[in-house]
Design a protein around this motif. Structure first.
Motif, PDB file in Angstrom:
ATOM      1  N   THR A   1       2.618  -1.511   3.795  1.00 23.97           N
ATOM      2  CA  THR A   1       3.075   0.150   3.847  1.00 23.97           C
ATOM      3  C   THR A   1       3.965   1.162   4.036  1.00 23.97           C
ATOM      4  OG1 THR A   1       1.554  -0.521   5.104  1.00 23.97           O
ATOM      5  CG2 THR A   1       1.234   1.868   4.579  1.00 23.97           C
TER       6      THR A   1
ATOM      7  N   ARG B   1     -14.442  -1.999   3.665  1.00 27.64           N
ATOM      8  CA  ARG B   1     -14.632  -1.043   2.725  1.00 27.64           C
ATOM      9  C   ARG B   1     -14.727  -1.779   1.171  1.00 27.64           C
ATOM     10  NH1 ARG B   1     -12.916   4.877   4.652  1.00 27.64           N
ATOM     11  NH2 ARG B   1     -15.479   5.380   5.698  1.00 27.64           N
ATOM     12  N   ASN B   2     -13.818  -2.282   0.484  1.00 24.82           N
ATOM     13  CA  ASN B   2     -13.432  -2.740  -1.214  1.00 24.82           C
ATOM     14  C   ASN B   2     -14.694  -3.782  -0.963  1.00 24.82           C
ATOM     15  OD1 ASN B   2     -12.014  -4.790  -3.079  1.00 24.82           O
ATOM     16  ND2 ASN B   2     -11.137  -2.096  -2.487  1.00 24.82           N
TER      17      ASN B   2
ATOM     18  N   ILE C   1      -5.661  -1.464  -2.839  1.00 22.32           N
ATOM     19  CA  ILE C   1      -5.926  -2.257  -1.579  1.00 22.32           C
ATOM     20  C   ILE C   1      -6.945  -3.560  -2.869  1.00 22.32           C
ATOM     21  CG2 ILE C   1      -8.316  -1.210  -1.462  1.00 22.32           C
ATOM     22  CD1 ILE C   1      -6.685  -2.821   1.410  1.00 22.32           C
ATOM     23  N   SER C   2      -7.889  -3.495  -4.079  1.00 22.76           N
ATOM     24  CA  SER C   2      -8.396  -4.471  -4.638  1.00 22.76           C
ATOM     25  C   SER C   2      -7.311  -5.617  -5.230  1.00 22.76           C
ATOM     26  CB  SER C   2      -8.483  -3.306  -6.060  1.00 22.76           C
ATOM     27  OG  SER C   2      -9.648  -2.921  -6.033  1.00 22.76           O
TER      28      SER C   2
ATOM     29  N   LEU D   1       0.921  -1.370  -0.021  1.00 24.78           N
ATOM     30  CA  LEU D   1       0.439   0.237   0.144  1.00 24.78           C
ATOM     31  C   LEU D   1       1.026   1.188   0.042  1.00 24.78           C
ATOM     32  CD1 LEU D   1      -2.431  -1.036   2.647  1.00 24.78           C
ATOM     33  CD2 LEU D   1      -2.450  -1.279   0.104  1.00 24.78           C
TER      34      LEU D   1
ATOM     35  N   GLN E   1     -10.008   0.054   4.791  1.00 19.72           N
ATOM     36  CA  GLN E   1      -9.731  -0.241   3.769  1.00 19.72           C
ATOM     37  C   GLN E   1     -10.365  -1.741   2.891  1.00 19.72           C
ATOM     38  OE1 GLN E   1      -8.985   2.734   1.517  1.00 19.72           O
ATOM     39  NE2 GLN E   1      -7.997   3.710   3.191  1.00 19.72           N
TER      40      GLN E   1
ATOM     41  N   MET F   1      -4.482   3.667  -3.812  1.00 21.50           N
ATOM     42  CA  MET F   1      -4.841   3.831  -3.058  1.00 21.50           C
ATOM     43  C   MET F   1      -6.231   2.515  -2.821  1.00 21.50           C
ATOM     44  SD  MET F   1      -4.648   2.972   0.653  1.00 21.50           S
ATOM     45  CE  MET F   1      -3.683   3.916   1.249  1.00 21.50           C
ATOM     46  N   ARG F   2      -7.246   2.871  -3.987  1.00 24.95           N
ATOM     47  CA  ARG F   2      -7.980   1.881  -4.339  1.00 24.95           C
ATOM     48  C   ARG F   2      -8.108   0.644  -5.065  1.00 24.95           C
ATOM     49  NH1 ARG F   2     -10.680   5.338  -6.198  1.00 24.95           N
ATOM     50  NH2 ARG F   2     -10.425   5.475  -8.677  1.00 24.95           N
TER      51      ARG F   2
ATOM     52  N   GLN G   1      -5.951   8.962  -4.579  1.00 23.95           N
ATOM     53  CA  GLN G   1      -7.078   8.349  -4.453  1.00 23.95           C
ATOM     54  C   GLN G   1      -7.229   6.600  -4.932  1.00 23.95           C
ATOM     55  OE1 GLN G   1      -9.856  10.988  -4.784  1.00 23.95           O
ATOM     56  NE2 GLN G   1     -10.830  10.731  -2.365  1.00 23.95           N
TER      57      GLN G   1
ATOM     58  N   SER H   1      -5.907   0.761   9.462  1.00 22.79           N
ATOM     59  CA  SER H   1      -5.767   1.161   8.382  1.00 22.79           C
ATOM     60  C   SER H   1      -6.034   0.157   6.887  1.00 22.79           C
ATOM     61  CB  SER H   1      -4.913   2.667   7.659  1.00 22.79           C
ATOM     62  OG  SER H   1      -5.447   2.719   6.797  1.00 22.79           O
TER      63      SER H   1
END
Length: 310
Positions: free
Chosen positions: A283, A136-137, A97-98, A68, A133, A93-94, A90, A129
Motif C-alpha cells: 500500500t 467488496r470487489n 484492487i481488481s 494499492l 476492499q 483504487m478500484r 476511486q 482496508s
C-alpha cells in the motif's frame, strides 16, 4: 639614549578577503542543511523500512501480487462529492484492487482457493482496508462473499462498515449460534460480515482445538469466497493458527511503516505453520504496479451502427 625605539619593521595590513568569507558561510549553511537530511536517510536505512514494491520483490524475494494507492486525507474526505479528483482516486483504487481479485480468482480456478487470510507483520499496515476492499470487489463480481473479522483483540471491520456489534465468531465456535443466522448481510449485494462476537483472553484457546476446521468447512459450503481479516502475525498467535486453514495468505505491507526484517520474520512463521500459499500487497508504493489510465478507461458512446474500440 634616543627617546623612540623601534621594535620591528612596520607592515601594511592586508585587505579582508570577502570572497573567502562568503564561501565559508555558504559551506557552513550547506552542511547545516544536509546534516538533518543525512541523519534521516541513515535512520531510514537502518530501520529497513519498505519504500516500494521493488523492496519487497527484489530486496526480500517475496511474491508481490498487487499494489494499492494511498488516498490523501483531503481527497478521502471528499470521495462522496463526485469531484473529478475524487473520481480519479476511486477509479485508481478500484482498478488496483481488481487486479488483486483477478489473481485470487485465477488461483481459485487452478487450485480451488476460496479462503483468503489477510494479515500483516505488525499493526497499522493496512490489512483491514485491504480485506474490506477485496471482499467488496469479489461481491461486486457476483460471488457470495463472507468477510470474517478474526482480529479478536482489535476488531475494526464492523466499525469501518458502520455495523452494530452483535453475536459472531465466538458464538458460532462455542455452539451457541449458527453461521447462517450470525453472518450479517450488508448493503453491498452478495457481501456478508461476521464479527468476533464475545471473547475473553482465555476463550481464545479454542482456536487450537477442532472447532475451527468445522467453522471453515461450513463457510466453504455456504459462500463462494471467505475473506478473513486476521490479527498481525508477530504480536499474537491467532493468525498463525488460522493460516493452517487458509488457501492463500496475503500480507499487507505499508510504505514507510513496514520493516523488511519483520515482514520476513512473519513469512517465516507462517511457513512454519504450514501456510499453503503466500502473497504480498504493498500500500502506498511508488506506483509501478498500478498504472490506471483515465483516458483509456473512459467508455466512448458509439453512434448508431458504429463500433468503437481501442
Amino acid at each position: 639614549p634616543p627617546r623612540i625605539q623601534g621594535f620591528e619593521q612596520a607592515v601594511a595590513p592586508k585587505a579582508v578577503d570577502e570572497t573567502a568569507r562568503l564561501k565559508k558561510a555558504a559551506l557552513f549553511a550547506l552542511l547545516a542543511f544536509l546534516a538533518p537530511v543525512a541523519l534521516l536517510v541513515f535512520l531510514d536505512v537502518r530501520s529497513h523500512r519498505i519504500n516500494s514494491a521493488q523492496d519487497v520483490s527484489r530486496g526480500l524475494g517475496l511474491h508481490v501480487i498487487g499494489s494499492l494507492p494511498l488516498i490523501p486525507d483531503r481527497v478521502f474526505r471528499s470521495l462522496g462529492r463526485g469531484s473529478r479528483r475524487a473520481m480519479h482516486w476511486q477509479a485508481l483504487m478500484r482498478e488496483s484492487i481488481s487486479g488483486i481479485a483477478v489473481d485470487v480468482l485465477r488461483k481459485s480456478q487452478l487450485d480451488g482457493t476460496r479462503v483468503v487470510l489477510v494479515s500483516s507483520a505488525g499493526r497499522g499496515e493496512g490489512k483491514t482496508s485491504l480485506s474490506i476492499q477485496l471482499a467488496r470487489n469479489l461481491a461486486e463480481a457476483g460471488y457470495r462473499t463472507l468477510l470474517v473479522d478474526f482480529d479478536l483483540r482489535r476488531p475494526s471491520v464492523g466499525p469501518a462498515l458502520g455495523l452494530d456489534a452483535q453475536s459472531g465468531i465466538g458464538e458460532v465456535l462455542f455452539g451457541r449460534s449458527e453461521m447462517a443466522s450470525t453472518a450479517q448481510e450488508t448493503d453491498d449485494p452478495n457481501l456478508w460480515v461476521m464479527q468476533p462476537g464475545r471473547w475473553t483472553s482465555s476463550s481464545i484457546a479454542v482456536l487450537s482445538n477442532g472447532v475451527v476446521p468445522k467453522f471453515f468447512r461450513e463457510a466453504r459450503e455456504q459462500f463462494d469466497f471467505v475473506i478473513v481479516d486476521g490479527s498481525p502475525v508477530l504480536p499474537v498467535a491467532e493468525t498463525r493458527l488460522l493460516s493452517q486453514h487458509a488457501d492463500l495468505v496475503i500480507l499487507s505491507v505499508f510504505r514507510d511503516v513496514s520493516r523488511g526484517p519483520k515482514v520476513l520474520e512473519a513469512c517465516r512463521i507462517l511457513g512454519a505453520y504450514g501456510a499453503r500459499s503466500l502473497g504480498v500487497v504493498v500500500t502506498a508504493g511508488s506506483g509501478e504496479l498500478y498504472t490506471y489510465d483515465s483516458e483509456y478507461a473512459q467508455a466512448e458512446e458509439p453512434e448508431d451502427g458504429e463500433a468503437v474500440g481501442r
